[in-house]
Motif scaffolding. Structure first.
Motif, PDB file in Angstrom:
ATOM      1  N   MET A  13     -50.551 -24.500  47.446  1.00  0.00           N
ATOM      2  CA  MET A  13     -49.478 -25.501  47.075  1.00  0.00           C
ATOM      3  C   MET A  13     -48.486 -24.745  45.836  1.00  0.00           C
ATOM      4  O   MET A  13     -49.113 -24.370  45.194  1.00  0.00           O
ATOM      5  N   HIS A  36     -46.194 -33.834  44.995  1.00  0.00           N
ATOM      6  CA  HIS A  36     -46.409 -32.990  44.426  1.00  0.00           C
ATOM      7  C   HIS A  36     -47.263 -33.158  43.174  1.00  0.00           C
ATOM      8  O   HIS A  36     -46.618 -34.192  42.261  1.00  0.00           O
ATOM      9  N   ARG A  88     -42.119 -23.266  48.782  1.00  0.00           N
ATOM     10  CA  ARG A  88     -41.501 -24.455  49.028  1.00  0.00           C
ATOM     11  C   ARG A  88     -41.015 -24.720  50.251  1.00  0.00           C
ATOM     12  O   ARG A  88     -40.565 -23.824  51.231  1.00  0.00           O
ATOM     13  N   THR A 104     -48.580 -37.172  39.229  1.00  0.00           N
ATOM     14  CA  THR A 104     -47.570 -36.479  40.315  1.00  0.00           C
ATOM     15  C   THR A 104     -46.035 -37.037  39.747  1.00  0.00           C
ATOM     16  O   THR A 104     -46.245 -38.080  39.135  1.00  0.00           O
TER      17      THR A 104
END
Length: 171
Positions: free
Chosen positions: A1, A153, A27, A148
């Motif tokens: 991630m 994210h 990303r 978040t």
């Protein structure tokens, strides 16, 4: 991630590990992107353990399921071929917030369906599917709002939970 600050966390916490952990998340990466860059993102490091969390962008970008799963399977097969001694953990997708995000192109339901397909691929390739999401979701199964900044994210507090849940697999 992408935003998982694992390198910093390893420096800040005494994790008791004798290995360096790298986060190679980029990303908006899809399974097709990872296939194109497996040398740089995986093989050049010759890791002893690999934790794969890829594909939620495929779901969100409406990549046809057949292509998404073929790409994922090819990633796992390449790892098996090039790094047969590496231990591979295929990770369940993190939950996301229920509403009010900029990510209306995916849902927890979509991610759960993808989880089942990815679990099957992991098993077919002889790898372990793991879910390190305990503590991330609210009572409705959505990513807790305090973890978040955009509904998908996570903030560092969310990654602290993930790291705690990952520890049995890291040691």
């Amino acid at each position: 991630m992408e935003f998982f600050p694992i390198e910093k966390m390893q420096k800040d916490h005494d994790l008791g590990l004798n290995k360096i952990i790298y986060n190679r998340g980029v990303r908006a990466t899809t399974t097709a992107d990872l296939l194109q860059h497996t040398d740089t993102l995986i093989f050049d490091l010759v890791p002893s353990k690999i934790f794969i969390n890829i594909g939620s962008n495929d779901v969100g970008f409406n990549v046809p399921e057949k292509i998404f799963l073929e790409n994922y399977d090819n990633i796992l097969k390449r790892i098996k071929e090039k790094l047969p001694d590496s231990k591979v953990f295929v990770m369940a997708y993190y939950p996301m917030s229920g509403t009010g995000t900029d990510f209306d192109d995916r849902s927890n339901s979509d991610l759960q369906k993808a989880n089942e397909k990815v679990r099957q691929l992991a098993e077919e390739n002889g790898y372990q599917f793991i879910n390190v999401n305990e503590g991330l979701a609210d009572s409705e199964g959505h990513l807790r709002s305090d973890l978040t900044f955009d509904g998908v994210h996570m903030l560092p507090a969310g990654f602290e939970i993930v790291l705690k849940n990952l520890m049995p697999y890291l040691t």
